[in-house]
Motif scaffolding. Structure first.
Motif, PDB file in Angstrom:
ATOM      1  N   ASN A 399       0.859  -1.222   0.225  1.00  0.00           N
ATOM      2  CA  ASN A 399      -0.028  -0.085  -0.028  1.00  0.00           C
ATOM      3  C   ASN A 399       0.747   1.191   0.002  1.00  0.00           C
ATOM      4  O   ASN A 399       1.947   1.288   0.513  1.00  0.00           O
ATOM      5  N   GLU A 478      -7.292  -1.537  -7.585  1.00  0.00           N
ATOM      6  CA  GLU A 478      -7.614  -2.477  -6.469  1.00  0.00           C
ATOM      7  C   GLU A 478      -8.842  -3.282  -6.832  1.00  0.00           C
ATOM      8  O   GLU A 478     -10.087  -3.282  -6.301  1.00  0.00           O
ATOM      9  N   HIS A 511      -4.081  -6.667  -4.714  1.00  0.00           N
ATOM     10  CA  HIS A 511      -3.272  -7.375  -3.698  1.00  0.00           C
ATOM     11  C   HIS A 511      -3.698  -8.934  -3.771  1.00  0.00           C
ATOM     12  O   HIS A 511      -3.130  -9.579  -3.102  1.00  0.00           O
ATOM     13  N   SER A 551       3.334  -7.879  -0.378  1.00  0.00           N
ATOM     14  CA  SER A 551       2.990  -7.189   0.563  1.00  0.00           C
ATOM     15  C   SER A 551       3.765  -6.500   1.809  1.00  0.00           C
ATOM     16  O   SER A 551       3.605  -5.706   2.432  1.00  0.00           O
TER      17      SER A 551
END
Length: 891
Positions: A399, A478, A511, A551
């Motif tokens: 992020n 996203e 993600h 991530s």
């Protein structure tokens, strides 16, 4: 206009002007917001290419912050009409139109790089005035002054592009459509001053009527002042002054005494204590003044009507001039905006995307900083490449890593292309012309519509999915978050496979782990990731193509101090889901990429250091060469002096021997041997002379170019031709007239020798060493050794030895202004001074860095208003002022 293929040698060959779409069609589309007409649409005649309508939904424009970009673009316009067009800028409907606009903007960028600006400042919006006069209306002085100002700007731009047609053929085509309307322009300047007042030259009667009105005023003032001085009125006056009420001269009399002063009451003060009375003795004089003023106003109205009728005859030309100037302003605004965001003109392809050093334009401007006198931006640039066979790009990573910014940057480039705007990428970039751009970026949750985040995204995607095709660009941020990750991933795979089947191009941030493996399973997909520094816990904003991103949740958690047992348990859970191994592989790849980036940065640093050292060594080498040249020059002068002394000594000895009769036969030296000795001595002197000539310092013109002396002219020598602003090759030289024939592309032209320059001292030295490519010695065509190019200190100044008295009307102060603005003001001032019949003018530019002074004097050389000029004398301001003699007739 010069031939379109006469481009500077420094520029790559440009497309022939005939290969672009017509200027007329593009002007119609561009000027629609100010003309009030609708852009050309389907069903209209569109020659070889059909007019199409690109699809840019309002949500796409909102997601990409398009209104904010247009607001930035609008500020770059110089004219009211240009700003109106840019505020409502429309996409160009054909590829040919887009290519022409990009090519025009490329020419405008080259103008800006040369610090050369079309003189657009000062334009007024005269469309309402032209509409009024076309319906036989009469214009006032302010409207006529605005039209005169626009005529000036139009004429200057016509000349500006006429002289630059060879280098800028597309812009020159627009400039060539301007009508200078010289007759109307001269008439308006003759009759109306810049403030809108009629001049005394407007008609023979006007000066007389004005003098008559002034005389009436003087008589009234004299008479009423006499009334003020009468003793019998002293007790009745409220104050010892006179005033004007209802356009008549009156006295302020106390209201209680008004019956004692015979005359006409024209009103009372607000307090009622003062009555304003026109004495009976002044009634006739006031009447005569009103009659004189009425006659004057009648003459003014007649002149306004005459001038309005003349403007009406030129209304169509003036309106077309406004269109052309607004069009040029729009193109220049495109270029200034491109310069501000460091944009370039891309190559339009059919399907390949290759965006080098891609940046977000608004972020780039927001993060501009000044370093070492240069503006640079802290925004990280990335290379984004999509091959035709892999059209779906999956961007993953942590992020706040820059994924969404990259998505918007890509979308903005595709959108800007449709409006003919250069895009914020490096040279050599390529991008297709997408027919439609769809986006789903940001959280669209709606309480009013009872939609969750997931539902709102799905609704938006469903609205545009049916319109996606091979020429569509889809931007998804996203994808399918806000629902069960497994089901969301399944829906995402199905959607992306459908976009791939339709042949659409897409960029997707995610993600979802299931999407990261699509590139291995399907050739239509490609992976990319945004970088993250685990040590500092900060994103690098670097895009890495070819691998998915991690991530880094577990590593970040450990770094932030989460208990180790919780991290261990999380790893056990991931092991049970066969996820931990993939994450470790991605983390390992990320570390390797970080090491590669570090190594690349190290090599880049080493390369920069090597270039700096090379620069220092070259500078030192040039310094040594200069010292050597200076030393040789000094030695040459010393040798020449010694040879001269030796020659004089030998001449004296020979004379003595001849007088003594030694040469007649008694000496061991014959007359022939002595003559040969003299010839050898003269030959040595010539060698010294040549060394002296080749080491003499170059003469530099005010523009910075090295002057070409007559004795250095050679056929085949490549030189800079100032009047054509481009490189050329010498073909022939006439020594008597000092005229040189030069080859400029396909054009041959004859110019004065004073118009030719070396581009640099390095080229001059190479020529003197015999290294000039194509140069052939002139042999017997050489000029006299004594011939010299004019002294640059005297360029444009010779012969001006008269004194021009300085007045406020013939003086302009340019101090504190930027070069482009000062030259605009100077042109307006010269126009006005010439129209008023001034003999000469004084131009105050100050000393400063000297840039403004050089720009002003360089500009005066090419000005059609200036015959000659000189620096100011000591009592005039010295070198901080330039005195110019205006031409008797425009050239």
């Amino acid at each position: 206009m010069m031939n379109s293929d006469q481009n500077s040698d420094a520029q790559p060959a440009a497309k022939d002007i005939s290969s672009y779409t017509s200027l007329e069609g593009l002007m119609v589309q561009t000027l629609a917001p100010v003309r009030g007409g609708a852009p050309r649409g389907e069903g209209d005649d569109a020659s070889s290419e059909s007019w199409r309508r690109a699809i840019f939904p309002p949500k796409t424009l909102q997601d990409l912050q398009w209104p904010r970009l247009l607001a930035m673009l609008e500020k770059e316009a110089s004219t009211p009409e240009g700003r109106a067009i840019l505020a409502d800028l429309q996409p160009l409907p054909t590829r040919a139109g887009i290519e022409r606009r990009l090519a025009e903007t490329g020419e405008a960028l080259r103008l800006l790089a040369d610090d050369d600006f079309p003189p657009l400042m000062g334009l007024r919006d005269i469309r309402r005035a032209l509409d009024h006069v076309s319906r036989q209306g009469v214009l006032l002085g302010e409207d006529l002054a605005a039209i005169a100002r626009n005529c000036d700007v139009g004429a200057r731009n016509y000349r500006f592009f006429e002289s630059r047609g060879g280098r800028f053929p597309l812009l020159a085509e627009a400039g060539a459509q301007i009508d200078p309307v010289d007759r109307l322009r001269a008439e308006l300047h003759e009759c109306v001053d810049p403030s809108g007042e009629l001049t005394d030259r407007a008609s023979p009667a006007l000066r007389t009527l004005r003098r008559n009105v002034q005389n009436q005023h003087d008589r009234l003032r004299s008479r009423i002042e006499q009334e003020l001085g009468r003793e019998e009125l002293a007790d009745y006056l409220q104050d010892d002054y006179f005033t004007v009420r209802e356009e008549r001269y009156v006295l302020p009399i106390r209201s209680s005494a008004r019956s004692h002063v015979p005359g006409v009451v024209h009103g009372y003060s607000s307090s009622g204590q003062t009555a304003f009375i026109e004495p009976a003795d002044l009634v006739n004089l006031n009447n005569e003044l009103r009659w004189a003023e009425a006659e004057l106003q009648e003459e003014k109205n007649r002149i306004f009507a005459r001038l309005s009728a003349q403007v009406g005859q030129y209304a169509a030309s003036l309106l077309h001039n406004s269109d052309c100037l607004a069009y040029i302003d729009v193109v220049m605004a495109h270029a200034r905006f491109a310069e501000r965001i460091n944009a370039t003109v891309p190559t339009i392809t059919e399907d390949r995307v290759e965006l080098k050093q891609l940046r977000h334009p608004m972020l780039y401007v927001q993060h501009l900083r000044e370093r070492d006198g240069q503006l640079t931006s802290d925004v990280v640039a990335n290379d984004l490449i999509l091959e035709p066979e892999r059209r779906i790009l999956l961007i993953s990573g942590p992020n706040t890593g820059g994924k969404t910014v990259l998505l918007k940057s890509f979308g903005l480039c595709a959108l800007m292309l449709h409006f003919g705007l250069p895009i914020p990428v490096a040279e050599g970039s390529k991008i297709p012309l997408f027919d439609s751009i769809f986006s789903d970026i940001g959280d669209e949750q709606s309480i009013e519509r009872d939609l969750s985040t997931f539902s709102s995204h799905l609704t938006n995607i469903n609205e545009f999915l049916g319109e996606c095709g091979p020429k569509s660009l889809v931007l998804l941020d996203e994808l399918f978050t806000g629902t069960d990750p497994m089901q969301g991933a399944a829906l995402a795979v199905a959607l992306l496979e459908e976009l791939a089947r339709r042949g659409s191009t897409a960029a997707v941030t995610t993600h979802l782990e299931n999407l990261k493996t699509l590139a291995i399973q399907n050739q239509a997909f490609a992976n990319a990731s945004m970088g993250f520094d685990v040590e500092t816990l900060e994103p690098t904003y670097r895009l890495t193509l070819g691998i998915p991103g991690s991530s880094f949740a577990l590593r970040i958690s450990r770094r932030l101090g989460l208990p180790q047992k919780l991290i261990d348990r999380a790893m056990e859970v991931l092991d049970g889901e066969d996820h931990h191994h993939v994450d470790e592989v991605l983390a390992s790849l990320e570390e390797q990429m970080s090491e590669l980036h570090a190594e690349r940065n190290r090599l880049e640093h080493a390369r920069r250091e090597a270039e700096q050292k090379k620069y220092r060594f070259e500078k030192k080498y040039q310094s040594l060469l200069e010292k050597e040249r200076t030393a040789i020059n000094a030695d040459a002068r010393a040798l020449k002096k010694d040879l001269h002394k030796a020659r004089e000594l030998i001449r004296e000895k020979i004379k003595t021997l001849q007088q003594a009769g030694v040469v007649s036969g008694k000496s061991s030296l014959s007359q022939k041997e002595l003559s040969e000795f003299q010839d050898e001595l003269r030959g040595s002197e010539e060698v010294i002379d040549r060394a002296h000539e080749r080491t003499r310092p170059a003469k530099v013109s005010p523009s910075g170019y090295i002057e070409l002396p007559a004795d250095e002219v050679e056929v085949g020598l490549k030189i800079y031709v100032r009047s054509f602003n481009r490189m050329g090759t010498i073909v022939e030289f006439d020594e008597r007239s000092r005229r040189v024939q030069v080859q400029l592309g396909v054009l041959k032209a004859k110019v004065d020798l004073d118009d030719l320059f070396y581009p640099s001292e390095a080229q001059r030295q190479a020529h003197l060493r015999g290294d000039s490519s194509g140069g052939k010695p002139r042999g017997q065509q050489g000029a006299d050794k004594g011939a010299q190019a004019p002294d640059p200190a005297q360029d444009g100044e010779h012969g001006l030895d008269i004194t021009i008295p300085q007045t406020p009307d013939n003086t302009v102060d340019l101090r504190g202004m930027r070069v482009d603005g000062s030259l605009e003001k100077l042109d307006l001032f010269l126009d006005h001074a010439y129209a008023k019949g001034e003999v000469g003018v004084h131009i105050i530019h100050g000393h400063g860095t000297g840039a403004l002074k050089r720009a002003v004097r360089g500009h005066l050389i090419d000005s059609r208003y200036v015959k000659e000029f000189r620096r100011g004398a000591r009592n005039e301001g010295g070198d901080g002022i330039t005195v110019a003699l205006l031409a008797a007739k425009l050239r």
